[in-house]
Enzyme design. Structure first.
Site, PDB file in Angstrom:
ATOM      1  CE  LYS A 179       2.462   6.331  62.404  1.00 15.31           C
ATOM      2  NZ  LYS A 179       1.253   7.073  62.757  1.00 15.31           N
ATOM      3  CG  ASP A 238      -0.375   7.806  66.157  1.00 13.61           C
ATOM      4  OD1 ASP A 238       0.117   8.928  66.389  1.00 13.61           O
ATOM      5  OD2 ASP A 238       0.056   7.046  65.265  1.00 13.61           O
TER       6      ASP A 238
END
Ligand code: NDP
Length: 294
Positions: A78, A114
């Protein structure tokens, strides 16, 4: 099909989108995303792209193929994908992590869904409110964030952006909590506290306790001692980002005390729905995606 998708003349009978990570086999994303693609008759397949670190650049470059809509990114890439992308959304830039890549017109755009996914999940559980511009507000709430790792970092920026009244970061290693608090304070004007000892937590009314540690994932233990949780008001909401097991020790403790509580499936659902919309420019069929997770 989105304008983007319609303009593409695929050499394959279908378009592609997938998950970049290592490992990826355990992921719930294929069933979540494929159900949505099928529901809207989008001729695309969601694939699992197991990618060791040394193949990350090559994998990201492959997203520029005209058949590719983009990708999700998971552990451990990420953060590492950021330098390989053409443009990073400001929120993802601040968090320093991308979980969604959109391929459009030969450019790769990085987003973090997220953080807003968590806010949408909290909203679904009756926490916070959304204004007419789609902005979620958590004004009046005190957020107690357990953890200071990758998931906690995204959550902290999301909570700060939603203007929580105060943010308390509790982490085993205090210096990680302090580092995260310092980053948050660059853009957030409310009070941020960092702690490593849960017994120093002072209960506030309208508290949201969010577990962003991996405590409870593999063992039946809680990140918060029961006697600490017992001090919180009856209106406290406990959210555990862990969704497998569906009921962690923390959630069991909270429910036994009569507190409202939910697991991380709703966050998984909403981060996926936001990613789907970024790839396709279509509203995500949330209920179809939710059913696919059951
Ligand atoms: P990281 O490895 O980046 O962070 C782990 C965190 O857990 C750190 O804060 C670490 O503390 C803490 N921790 C680990 N072991 C212990 C322990 N024994 N005692 C106390 N604290 C501990 O993981 P992620 O941030 O990526 O993920 C955290 C959790 O969030 C995972 O369970 C993951 O499944 C879940 N998640 C859920 C999502 C969803 O959509 N629902 C999305 C992303 C993550 P320290 O810094 O002191 O080491």
């Amino acid at each position: 099909m989105s304008k983007k998708g319609q303009q593409r003349s695929s050499t394959l009978p279908y378009l592609r989108v997938g998950l970049i990570g290592n490992p990826v086999a355990h992921s719930y994303s294929p069933r979540l995303q494929q159900a949505a693609l099928d529901e809207l008759n989008i001729p695309a397949r969601y694939e699992l792209w197991q990618t060791p670190t040394e193949q990350l650049l090559e994998r990201v470059r492959s997203l520029c193929h005209k058949d590719c809509l983009g990708a999700n990114v998971t552990i451990p890439h990420k953060e590492a994908v950021l330098p390989f992308l053409d443009k990073i959304d400001p929120l993802a830039e601040r968090i320093g992590a991308v979980n969604t890549i959109v391929h459009d017109d030969d450019y790769l755009y990085g987003y973090n869904t997220d953080a807003p996914g968590l806010l949408h999940a909290l909203l679904e559980h009756g926490i916070g409110s959304m204004d007419t511009h789609g902005h979620i507000s958590l004004r009046g709430y005190t957020a107690i964030l357990l953890g200071a790792g990758g998931a906690a970092r995204g959550a902290a920026f999301g909570l700060a952006g939603a203007q929580v009244e105060r943010l308390i970061i509790l982490n085993r290693h205090l210096e990680r909590a302090q580092l995260l608090a310092t980053d948050i304070q660059q853009t957030y004007e409310g009070p941020v506290f960092s702690l490593s000892d849960p017994s120093f937590l002072i209960p506030h009314t309208s508290s949201i306790i969010i577990n962003a540690t991996s405590v409870g994932l593999h063992e039946d233990v809680s990140p918060l001692p029961a006697e600490v949780l017992a001090h919180f008001d009856a209106d406290t909401f406990v959210y555990d980002m862990i969704y497998n097991p569906i009921q962690t020790h923390l959630l069991l403790q909270a429910r036994t005390m009569g507190l409202r509580a939910a697991n991380g499936l709703s966050m998984l659902l909403h981060q996926g729905a936001l990613a789907f919309t970024l790839w396709t420019c279509r509203s995500a069929p949330i209920e179809v995606m939710r059913a696919a997770l059951m």
